[in-house]
Design a protein around this motif. Structure first.
Motif, PDB file in Angstrom:
ATOM      1  N   LYS A 275       0.815  -1.227   0.000  1.00 38.64           N
ATOM      2  CA  LYS A 275       0.000   0.000   0.000  1.00 38.64           C
ATOM      3  C   LYS A 275       0.847   1.275   0.000  1.00 38.64           C
ATOM      4  CE  LYS A 275      -4.132  -2.238   1.770  1.00 38.64           C
ATOM      5  NZ  LYS A 275      -5.038  -2.428   2.897  1.00 38.64           N
ATOM      6  N   PRO A 276       1.832   1.395   0.922  1.00 43.84           N
ATOM      7  CA  PRO A 276       2.681   2.597   0.841  1.00 43.84           C
ATOM      8  C   PRO A 276       3.504   2.637  -0.455  1.00 43.84           C
ATOM      9  CG  PRO A 276       3.461   1.112   2.582  1.00 43.84           C
ATOM     10  CD  PRO A 276       2.139   0.591   2.125  1.00 43.84           C
ATOM     11  N   PRO A 282       7.065   7.057   1.810  1.00 41.04           N
ATOM     12  CA  PRO A 282       8.174   6.409   2.518  1.00 41.04           C
ATOM     13  C   PRO A 282       7.598   5.454   3.568  1.00 41.04           C
ATOM     14  CG  PRO A 282       8.018   8.742   3.111  1.00 41.04           C
ATOM     15  CD  PRO A 282       7.013   8.505   2.026  1.00 41.04           C
ATOM     16  N   SER A 283       8.217   4.286   3.716  1.00 37.95           N
ATOM     17  CA  SER A 283       7.649   3.280   4.618  1.00 37.95           C
ATOM     18  C   SER A 283       8.749   2.411   5.204  1.00 37.95           C
ATOM     19  CB  SER A 283       6.678   2.398   3.830  1.00 37.95           C
ATOM     20  OG  SER A 283       6.334   1.254   4.572  1.00 37.95           O
ATOM     21  N   GLY A 284       8.472   1.903   6.405  1.00 33.23           N
ATOM     22  CA  GLY A 284       9.374   0.934   7.005  1.00 33.23           C
ATOM     23  C   GLY A 284       9.320  -0.412   6.301  1.00 33.23           C
ATOM     24  N   LYS A 327       9.197  -2.681  -3.507  1.00 35.56           N
ATOM     25  CA  LYS A 327       8.455  -1.623  -4.217  1.00 35.56           C
ATOM     26  C   LYS A 327       8.730  -1.618  -5.715  1.00 35.56           C
ATOM     27  CE  LYS A 327      11.632   2.235  -3.023  1.00 35.56           C
ATOM     28  NZ  LYS A 327      12.579   2.019  -4.075  1.00 35.56           N
ATOM     29  N   ASP A 328       9.876  -2.167  -6.121  1.00 39.91           N
ATOM     30  CA  ASP A 328      10.236  -2.129  -7.539  1.00 39.91           C
ATOM     31  C   ASP A 328       9.620  -3.259  -8.358  1.00 39.91           C
ATOM     32  OD1 ASP A 328      11.870   0.118  -7.080  1.00 39.91           O
ATOM     33  OD2 ASP A 328      13.477  -1.191  -6.348  1.00 39.91           O
ATOM     34  N   THR A 338      -4.905  -3.451  -3.179  1.00 35.98           N
ATOM     35  CA  THR A 338      -6.156  -2.707  -3.002  1.00 35.98           C
ATOM     36  C   THR A 338      -5.958  -1.686  -1.903  1.00 35.98           C
ATOM     37  OG1 THR A 338      -6.844  -4.496  -1.561  1.00 35.98           O
ATOM     38  CG2 THR A 338      -7.717  -4.521  -3.797  1.00 35.98           C
ATOM     39  N   GLN A 339      -6.191  -0.441  -2.236  1.00 34.13           N
ATOM     40  CA  GLN A 339      -5.988   0.637  -1.251  1.00 34.13           C
ATOM     41  C   GLN A 339      -7.097   0.645  -0.219  1.00 34.13           C
ATOM     42  OE1 GLN A 339      -3.371   2.679  -0.787  1.00 34.13           O
ATOM     43  NE2 GLN A 339      -2.368   1.419  -2.306  1.00 34.13           N
TER      44      GLN A 339
END
Length: 339
Positions: A275-276, A282-284, A327-328, A338-339
Motif C-alpha cells: 500500500k505505501p 516512505p515506509s518501514g 516496491k520495484d 487494493t488501497q
C-alpha cells in the motif's frame, strides 16, 4: 372418444405414482444417483474474513469451485472459536459436500474434524494446521510456515548487510519479532525468522518478541510499550507472523518518531506492504514475502471437488508458492494492491 372411462385416469395416476415411489426408493439407496445431477456445495470458513488475505482466498475458492461446477458458500467467523464450530455444523446441515476452514483457534480441530467425519464429508484445514482427536493431522492446504519464516528472515538479513547497521558502532540495533504465541503456524514462521536473524549477526538479546492476536491494532498496542522500554535503540528490524503484525509495529515506530530510513520491515503477505509502495509513500516496509490467498483458495476448492466428484484421496499437504517482493517488482510479480 370424449367419454373416457372414469376409472382409467385413476389407474394411470396410481401407476405413475407407484413408478415415482420405485424411482425414489432406487435413488434413496445410494444417494449418488440423485446427487450427481445436483451441484456439490463447497464451503469455506475463515477466521478473519475481512482481512485482505482471506478476501483474496475466498475469491480464489469461489472462482475455482464455480469453474469446476460446484456451488459455494463463504463464512467469516471473526476470531470466535465457538462460532467456527457452530458454523461447521450449520454448513453440514445446509448440505455442504466439502468444507475448507481456517480455524480461529487450533484447539477446535478435534471438534471440527469429528463433525465432518460424522457427516462423511471431506474437510481440509487452510492456513492453520489442525488435528483430529487422535492427533492425526487433517489434510492441509496452505504454506510451509518454516519455509516462509526462513525467507523473511533471510531477506531481513540481506537488508541488514546492505545497510551495514551491525558494523556501525553509532547504531544501536534490535529486532521486533511480532508473534501470536498460541498459533503454531505463526510460531513456525517467527522461530525460523529468529534463526535467520542470528545467522545475519544479531544476538539473542537483540531479538524482542511482540505478542499479538494476528491483527494490526493488536500489534500496534503491543509494540508501543516495548519501544518505550528501549529508548536507546536507534535502528529497528521488524519481522512477524503476517503483514498485519509488521504493519501495526511500523505504526508504533512511526508514533515513536522513528524514521522509515531507520527501519527494515519485512512483511509476510505483501497485501499491506504494497500500500505505501503503491502510494509512493516512505515506509518501514522494505520488502515482503508475497503469499497469495487466491492460490490457497483455488487449491482448497480443487482438492475438495476432486474428492467429492472423483473420489480422489485428499493430499496430506498441498503447499502454495511464495515470492519475495519490494516496491520495484511487486506489480510484475502480480501483487494486486487494493488501497
Amino acid at each position: 372418444m370424449s367419454h373416457s372411462h372414469p376409472g382409467r385416469g385413476l389407474q394411470l395416476r396410481v401407476v405413475a405414482s407407484l413408478a415415482g415411489l420405485v424411482l425414489l426408493a432406487c435413488g434413496g439407496s445410494g444417494s449418488g444417483s440423485s446427487s450427481s445431477a445436483k451441484k456439490p456445495l463447497l464451503v469455506a470458513i475463515y477466521k478473519s474474513g475481512t482481512q485482505q488475505y482471506f478476501i483474496d482466498q475466498a475469491t480464489g475458492f469461489k472462482a475455482q469451485a464455480t469453474q469446476l461446477g460446484a456451488d459455494t458458500k463463504v463464512y467469516d467467523v471473526a476470531l470466535d472459536g465457538n462460532k467456527a464450530v457452530n458454523t461447521v455444523n450449520d454448513a453440514i446441515a445446509a448440505g455442504a459436500s466439502g468444507i475448507g476452514i481456517t480455524v480461529p483457534d487450533q484447539k477446535i480441530g478435534p471438534a471440527v474434524a469429528r463433525a465432518a467425519k460424522d457427516a462423511k464429508i471431506p474437510l481440509v484445514a487452510t492456513d492453520d494446521a489442525i488435528s483430529d482427536s487422535s492427533g492425526a493431522p487433517v489434510p492441509f492446504v496452505g504454506f510451509d510456515g518454516r519455509d516462509m519464516g526462513t525467507k523473511v528472515g533471510q531477506e531481513a538479513g540481506k537488508e541488514l548487510a546492505t545497510d551495514g547497521w551491525l558494523k556501525d558502532s553509532s547504531k544501536k540495533v534490535a529486532a521486533l519479532v511480532v508473534e501470536a504465541p498460541t498459533v503454531s503456524v505463526i510460531v513456525d514462521r517467527t522461530t525460523a525468522e529468529r534463526e535467520q536473524l542470528k545467522k545475519a549477526g544479531m544476538t539473542a538479546d537483540q531479538l524482542i518478541t511482540v505478542p499479538y492476536s494476528g491483527e494490526t491494532d493488536s500489534a500496534l498496542q503491543a509494540a508501543g510499550p516495548v519501544l518505550t522500554a528501549h529508548p536507546q535503540i536507534t535502528n529497528w528490524v521488524v519481522v512477524g507472523g503476517n503483514d498485519e503484525g509488521v504493519k501495526g509495529t511500523l505504526l508504533a515506530l512511526q508514533n515513536a518518531g522513528i524514521k522509515p530510513d531507520n527501519v527494515i520491515g519485512v512483511g509476510l503477505g505483501a497485501y499491506e506492504a504494497c500500500k505505501p509502495w503503491a502510494a509512493s509513500q516512505p515506509s518501514g516496509f522494505k520488502s515482503a514475502l508475497y503469499i497469495s490467498g487466491k492460490d490457497v483458495g483455488q487449491a482448497a476448492a480443487k482438492v475438495l471437488y476432486d474428492n467429492v466428484k472423483n473420489n480422489t484421496k485428499l493430499p496430506a499437504k498441498t503447499i502454495a508458492k511464495t515470492t519475495i517482493v519490494n516496491k520495484d517488482n511487486y506489480k510484475q510479480v502480480g501483487v494486486a494492491c487494493t488501497q
